[in-house]
Design a protein around this motif. Sequence first.
Motif, PDB file in Angstrom:
ATOM      1  N   TYR A   1       0.824  -1.204   0.000  1.00 28.74           N
ATOM      2  CA  TYR A   1       0.000   0.000   0.000  1.00 28.74           C
ATOM      3  C   TYR A   1       0.861   1.258   0.000  1.00 28.74           C
ATOM      4  N   THR A   2       1.971   1.227   0.740  1.00 28.36           N
ATOM      5  CA  THR A   2       2.872   2.387   0.783  1.00 28.36           C
ATOM      6  C   THR A   2       3.413   2.701  -0.608  1.00 28.36           C
ATOM      7  N   PHE A   3       3.834   1.680  -1.330  1.00 30.59           N
ATOM      8  CA  PHE A   3       4.365   1.897  -2.671  1.00 30.59           C
ATOM      9  C   PHE A   3       3.245   2.243  -3.655  1.00 30.59           C
ATOM     10  N   ALA A   4       2.043   1.732  -3.426  1.00 31.51           N
ATOM     11  CA  ALA A   4       0.909   2.106  -4.279  1.00 31.51           C
ATOM     12  C   ALA A   4       0.634   3.604  -4.153  1.00 31.51           C
ATOM     13  N   ASP A   5       0.703   4.125  -2.940  1.00 29.15           N
ATOM     14  CA  ASP A   5       0.511   5.562  -2.724  1.00 29.15           C
ATOM     15  C   ASP A   5       1.618   6.359  -3.413  1.00 29.15           C
ATOM     16  N   LYS A   6       2.832   5.834  -3.356  1.00 23.52           N
ATOM     17  CA  LYS A   6       3.972   6.519  -3.973  1.00 23.52           C
ATOM     18  C   LYS A   6       3.745   6.717  -5.469  1.00 23.52           C
ATOM     19  N   TYR A   7       3.185   5.717  -6.143  1.00 26.99           N
ATOM     20  CA  TYR A   7       2.993   5.777  -7.592  1.00 26.99           C
ATOM     21  C   TYR A   7       1.555   6.128  -7.986  1.00 26.99           C
ATOM     22  N   ASN A   8       0.720   6.512  -7.012  1.00 24.25           N
ATOM     23  CA  ASN A   8      -0.690   6.873  -7.286  1.00 24.25           C
ATOM     24  C   ASN A   8      -1.453   5.738  -7.971  1.00 24.25           C
ATOM     25  N   LEU A   9      -1.253   4.513  -7.477  1.00 24.61           N
ATOM     26  CA  LEU A   9      -1.903   3.341  -8.071  1.00 24.61           C
ATOM     27  C   LEU A   9      -3.186   3.001  -7.328  1.00 24.61           C
ATOM     28  N   GLU A  10      -4.179   2.571  -8.073  1.00 28.97           N
ATOM     29  CA  GLU A  10      -5.438   2.125  -7.481  1.00 28.97           C
ATOM     30  C   GLU A  10      -5.330   0.646  -7.105  1.00 28.97           C
ATOM     31  N   VAL A  11      -5.786   0.308  -5.917  1.00 27.05           N
ATOM     32  CA  VAL A  11      -5.662  -1.050  -5.401  1.00 27.05           C
ATOM     33  C   VAL A  11      -7.042  -1.601  -5.052  1.00 27.05           C
ATOM     34  N   GLN A  12      -7.272  -2.850  -5.408  1.00 24.50           N
ATOM     35  CA  GLN A  12      -8.482  -3.550  -4.980  1.00 24.50           C
ATOM     36  C   GLN A  12      -8.062  -4.746  -4.133  1.00 24.50           C
ATOM     37  N   GLU A  13      -8.583  -4.821  -2.934  1.00 24.53           N
ATOM     38  CA  GLU A  13      -8.255  -5.936  -2.050  1.00 24.53           C
ATOM     39  C   GLU A  13      -9.283  -7.048  -2.243  1.00 24.53           C
ATOM     40  N   ILE A  14      -8.793  -8.243  -2.488  1.00 25.22           N
ATOM     41  CA  ILE A  14      -9.671  -9.387  -2.774  1.00 25.22           C
ATOM     42  C   ILE A  14      -9.585 -10.364  -1.606  1.00 25.22           C
ATOM     43  N   PRO A  15     -10.680 -10.556  -0.872  1.00 23.55           N
ATOM     44  CA  PRO A  15     -10.659 -11.493   0.268  1.00 23.55           C
ATOM     45  C   PRO A  15     -10.416 -12.932  -0.190  1.00 23.55           C
ATOM     46  N   THR A  16      -9.971 -13.755   0.730  1.00 21.88           N
ATOM     47  CA  THR A  16      -9.743 -15.175   0.456  1.00 21.88           C
ATOM     48  C   THR A  16     -11.016 -15.829  -0.063  1.00 21.88           C
ATOM     49  N   GLY A  17     -10.897 -16.589  -1.134  1.00 20.37           N
ATOM     50  CA  GLY A  17     -12.048 -17.323  -1.669  1.00 20.37           C
ATOM     51  C   GLY A  17     -12.788 -16.624  -2.785  1.00 20.37           C
ATOM     52  N   GLU A  18     -12.598 -15.318  -2.957  1.00 16.31           N
ATOM     53  CA  GLU A  18     -13.281 -14.598  -4.027  1.00 16.31           C
ATOM     54  C   GLU A  18     -12.460 -14.649  -5.313  1.00 16.31           C
ATOM     55  N   ASP A  19     -13.174 -14.648  -6.446  1.00 16.37           N
ATOM     56  CA  ASP A  19     -12.521 -14.744  -7.747  1.00 16.37           C
ATOM     57  C   ASP A  19     -12.024 -13.366  -8.173  1.00 16.37           C
ATOM     58  N   TRP A  20     -10.731 -13.161  -8.150  1.00 14.14           N
ATOM     59  CA  TRP A  20     -10.168 -11.850  -8.496  1.00 14.14           C
ATOM     60  C   TRP A  20     -10.334 -11.530  -9.977  1.00 14.14           C
ATOM     61  N   LYS A  21     -10.457 -12.545 -10.813  1.00 13.52           N
ATOM     62  CA  LYS A  21     -10.556 -12.304 -12.251  1.00 13.52           C
ATOM     63  C   LYS A  21     -11.820 -11.538 -12.614  1.00 13.52           C
ATOM     64  N   GLU A  22     -12.854 -11.655 -11.790  1.00 14.82           N
ATOM     65  CA  GLU A  22     -14.084 -10.907 -12.036  1.00 14.82           C
ATOM     66  C   GLU A  22     -13.895  -9.408 -11.824  1.00 14.82           C
ATOM     67  N   MET A  23     -12.843  -9.044 -11.094  1.00 12.60           N
ATOM     68  CA  MET A  23     -12.574  -7.630 -10.809  1.00 12.60           C
ATOM     69  C   MET A  23     -11.787  -6.957 -11.934  1.00 12.60           C
ATOM     70  N   VAL A  24     -11.228  -7.763 -12.853  1.00 12.81           N
ATOM     71  CA  VAL A  24     -10.390  -7.225 -13.919  1.00 12.81           C
ATOM     72  C   VAL A  24     -11.171  -7.237 -15.231  1.00 12.81           C
ATOM     73  N   PRO A  25     -11.420  -6.074 -15.832  1.00 12.72           N
ATOM     74  CA  PRO A  25     -12.139  -6.041 -17.113  1.00 12.72           C
ATOM     75  C   PRO A  25     -11.407  -6.861 -18.168  1.00 12.72           C
ATOM     76  N   PRO A  26     -12.144  -7.549 -19.043  1.00 12.50           N
ATOM     77  CA  PRO A  26     -11.505  -8.376 -20.077  1.00 12.50           C
ATOM     78  C   PRO A  26     -10.521  -7.560 -20.910  1.00 12.50           C
ATOM     79  N   GLY A  27      -9.329  -8.125 -21.092  1.00 10.60           N
ATOM     80  CA  GLY A  27      -8.317  -7.449 -21.898  1.00 10.60           C
ATOM     81  C   GLY A  27      -7.511  -6.401 -21.159  1.00 10.60           C
ATOM     82  N   SER A  28      -7.832  -6.140 -19.896  1.00  8.87           N
ATOM     83  CA  SER A  28      -7.100  -5.119 -19.137  1.00  8.87           C
ATOM     84  C   SER A  28      -5.805  -5.699 -18.571  1.00  8.87           C
ATOM     85  N   ASP A  29      -4.789  -4.862 -18.508  1.00  7.56           N
ATOM     86  CA  ASP A  29      -3.545  -5.280 -17.878  1.00  7.56           C
ATOM     87  C   ASP A  29      -3.631  -5.060 -16.376  1.00  7.56           C
ATOM     88  N   TYR A  30      -2.905  -5.883 -15.633  1.00 11.11           N
ATOM     89  CA  TYR A  30      -3.021  -5.848 -14.178  1.00 11.11           C
ATOM     90  C   TYR A  30      -1.720  -6.299 -13.533  1.00 11.11           C
TER      91      TYR A  30
END
Length: 409
Positions: free
Chosen positions: A299-328
């Motif tokens: 999180y500290t480095f995300a703030d440094k580079y102004n990056l948006e972060v999504q926290e994914i709890p255990t068991g949830e499918d993170w791929k649903e959070m990424v739009p198709p074709g988007s880099d991550y």
Amino acid sequence: MSGVFGDGMSNEPHCYTETDLNILQAQSGVMNGIDILITNQWPSDVLRYVKTPEFKVPEGIPQLSHLVNSIKPRYHFVSGPYYERLPYRNHKILHEKATYCTRFISLGCAGNKTKSKWLYALNYVPMKHLTDEELRKQPKETTENPYIEVEKDKHKEEDLKQQHFYSVGDKRQMTAVPGGADGREKKKESCWFCLKSPNVEKHLVISVGASMYLALAKGALRNDHVMIVPTNHIKCQQFLEPNQQEDVEKFKRALRTLNRTNKKSTTVFFERSLSTSHMQIHAVPVARYSVNDIKDVFYTFADKYNLEVQEIPTGEDWKEMVPPGSDYFIAEFENEEKLVFLCSQKVRFPLQFGREVLASEELLNMPRRVSWKECKISKEQEEHDVKLFRKPFTEFDPFKVDDSDSDSD
């Protein structure tokens, strides 16, 4: 930063190298900001968006431009004829959160014959004592960031480098993997990671599964830094079939168990789909830190580079959070919680982000190893490290061959 910039092989006491700049950048990543930066040389392109002064401008250093743009000092003092540039902003209007501006000031040598100003009285309040509102105040004549074009050039250079699986043991020319994010067909036979490719360095391979293999990372952070890689040409996890993803998870479970049992360490996995044509999931053991401690550094480095972060709890499918074709970029921890960073055109995503976070003083404390260039070892040493890793891993290898079964035929 005293002295002059030299190449990576320079041992002259008056020279600094890209490694020194990387260390300074990594150290600044855990701070809330830099008040004053002093360098002997000028950065490249600092005069963009302002009138060129009448004196002969010193030659600029692109690597310094990247450093300054990364650590964002409030004041940057350099050596040269006296000159004060108009302040420049460190954010893109309407695209990034507003932040403080930087003032660039050049001072002459003490007692110089031209009587160029060499003393500067500065009355300032350290940023840690200022409110966000006070910091964000912008002078009327504030320009855009002059280093944007330098950053674009560096990004292009890093993009090219990331298409290579670097060769250390011989003098082969590095060949980029054709194709890119536009979905053009890659020439799989030239890929450094496809297991059937003649270019793959098979001495790095530790274990081979049904659809994935485990290999020592090239230019590893440490000698047990490994990668989970598809045997066939697949860009990233988004394109994996269910059986392929399960093979990934089998390797992950084995690595977690190995590091927890034998090394008393937690395992951090990370993958970046940006500027790569073949999936690589890095696995690095980190000792003595809890998941929350490690996440805090991300999180500290995300703030440094102004990056948006999504926290994914255990068991949830993170791929649903990424739009198709988007880099991550995705980081995964011991408890299977994940942090997902979406890469957009609005904010440049640092290609060495995962290495930079893990190499920071808060975690592995290896600031000199942020760049792969500083981690080259011989082929003989790589072979030794593979054997060293494979021996304890065999006990946990989900794809190990049972000799008794093979002998029964």
